[in-house]
Design a protein around this motif. Sequence first.
Motif, short mmCIF file in Angstrom:
data_model
loop_
_atom_site.label_atom_id
_atom_site.label_comp_id
_atom_site.label_asym_id
_atom_site.label_seq_id
_atom_site.Cartn_x
_atom_site.Cartn_y
_atom_site.Cartn_z
N ALA A 30 -72.30 -12.16 -19.68
CA ALA A 30 -71.50 -12.69 -20.79
C ALA A 30 -70.06 -12.90 -20.31
CB ALA A 30 -71.52 -11.73 -21.97
N ARG A 31 -69.30 -13.66 -21.12
CA ARG A 31 -67.92 -13.94 -20.69
C ARG A 31 -66.96 -12.83 -21.12
NH1 ARG A 31 -66.24 -18.92 -24.71
NH2 ARG A 31 -67.20 -18.02 -26.55
N ASP A 32 -67.32 -12.07 -22.19
CA ASP A 32 -66.47 -10.96 -22.63
C ASP A 32 -66.91 -9.72 -21.85
OD1 ASP A 32 -65.37 -8.75 -23.87
OD2 ASP A 32 -65.63 -9.52 -25.91
N GLN A 33 -66.22 -9.48 -20.72
CA GLN A 33 -66.72 -8.47 -19.78
C GLN A 33 -66.61 -7.05 -20.36
OE1 GLN A 33 -68.78 -9.11 -17.69
NE2 GLN A 33 -68.80 -7.52 -16.14
N ASP A 34 -65.66 -6.78 -21.24
CA ASP A 34 -65.56 -5.44 -21.84
C ASP A 34 -66.79 -5.17 -22.71
OD1 ASP A 34 -63.21 -5.01 -20.61
OD2 ASP A 34 -61.95 -5.50 -22.35
N GLU A 35 -67.10 -6.15 -23.55
CA GLU A 35 -68.25 -6.02 -24.45
C GLU A 35 -69.55 -5.96 -23.64
OE1 GLU A 35 -67.92 -5.46 -27.56
OE2 GLU A 35 -70.05 -5.55 -28.05
N ASN A 36 -69.57 -6.77 -22.58
CA ASN A 36 -70.75 -6.82 -21.71
C ASN A 36 -71.01 -5.48 -21.03
OD1 ASN A 36 -72.84 -8.42 -20.72
ND2 ASN A 36 -71.70 -8.99 -18.88
#
Length: 246
Positions: free
Chosen positions: A34-40
């Motif tokens: 995913a592009r949101d690496q924190d959430e990923n």
Amino acid sequence: MSARGVVVIGATSAIARAVAQQFAAGGCAVIVAARDQDENEAIAADLRVRYGVEGHAFAWDAEAFDTHGAFVARCIETLGDRLEGVVLCSGYMAEQKAAQGDWSLARRMIDVNYSASVSVLERFAAHFEVRRSGFLCVVSSVAGDRGRQSNYLYGSTKAALSIWCEGLRNRLYPAGVHVVTVKPGFVDTKMTWGTVPFAASPEAAAKAILKAIDKKKNVVYVPWFWRYIMLIIRHVPEWQFKKMKM
Ligand SMILES: NC(=O)c1ccc[n+]([C@@H]2O[C@H](COP(=O)([O-])OP(=O)(O)OC[C@H]3O[C@@H](n4cnc5c(N)ncnc54)[C@H](OP(=O)(O)O)[C@@H]3O)[C@@H](O)[C@H]2O)c1
């Protein structure tokens, strides 16, 4: 170490999260992208803790086309022969009226929903074709089954994606590689938030997706009754359809 592995692209989507969890519950190693690496990272950590499987979080930006080759190579290197398949859930839907007047929104839908999917999955397809095994599961949409004034810009990107899946399935069949096209109707996610009165849960959608992969289905509607809704919509004659407000 898990004997099987999958890649779930667009992992911050509610459908993708549920897909990743259900694969992990079955003992699969999962790469979430995913592009949101924190959430990923949080999604991957949750898989590791809750299911005791390998969970990797790789950065994936659909619009960064020049990164797709390295992304696919990293997935293949990480899972090796354990890589069984890829589920692609990333997608973007701009509001139709806004996109009619703003090419950048229409173009983003084309880029994210169609071009990026082709760019990344053709690379996985080439790998599976040589190896002569694997699956590609692509989340398209019922919106691609007929052009309607209320969302034909988004719908046409999904129509292109569905036709591409059809051709790829035909190409990869002799190599024993299976392609599943998933056409959700309404699923309760942030994409549809507040816009639909009834919708399937992401968990139910994910269950149907894993079942379709397992049973080697070609095209599945999620929930199943959308097949019949779209059958009716597709059969309305064009002379009549163009007068309808849909
Ligand atoms: N919900 C429905 O009723 C429905 C119906 C038919 C089809 N679908 C399809 O189902 C799939 C999953 O959607 P959803 O309903 O779960 O909606 P969603 O939560 O909006 O998921 C869309 C996903 O695509 C990702 N994405 C968007 N642009 C991206 C980009 N440039 N690079 C990387 N990732 C990007 C989003 O990442 P961010 O979190 O970073 O934005 C998110 O993970 C989509 O392909 C959608 O078209 C959904």
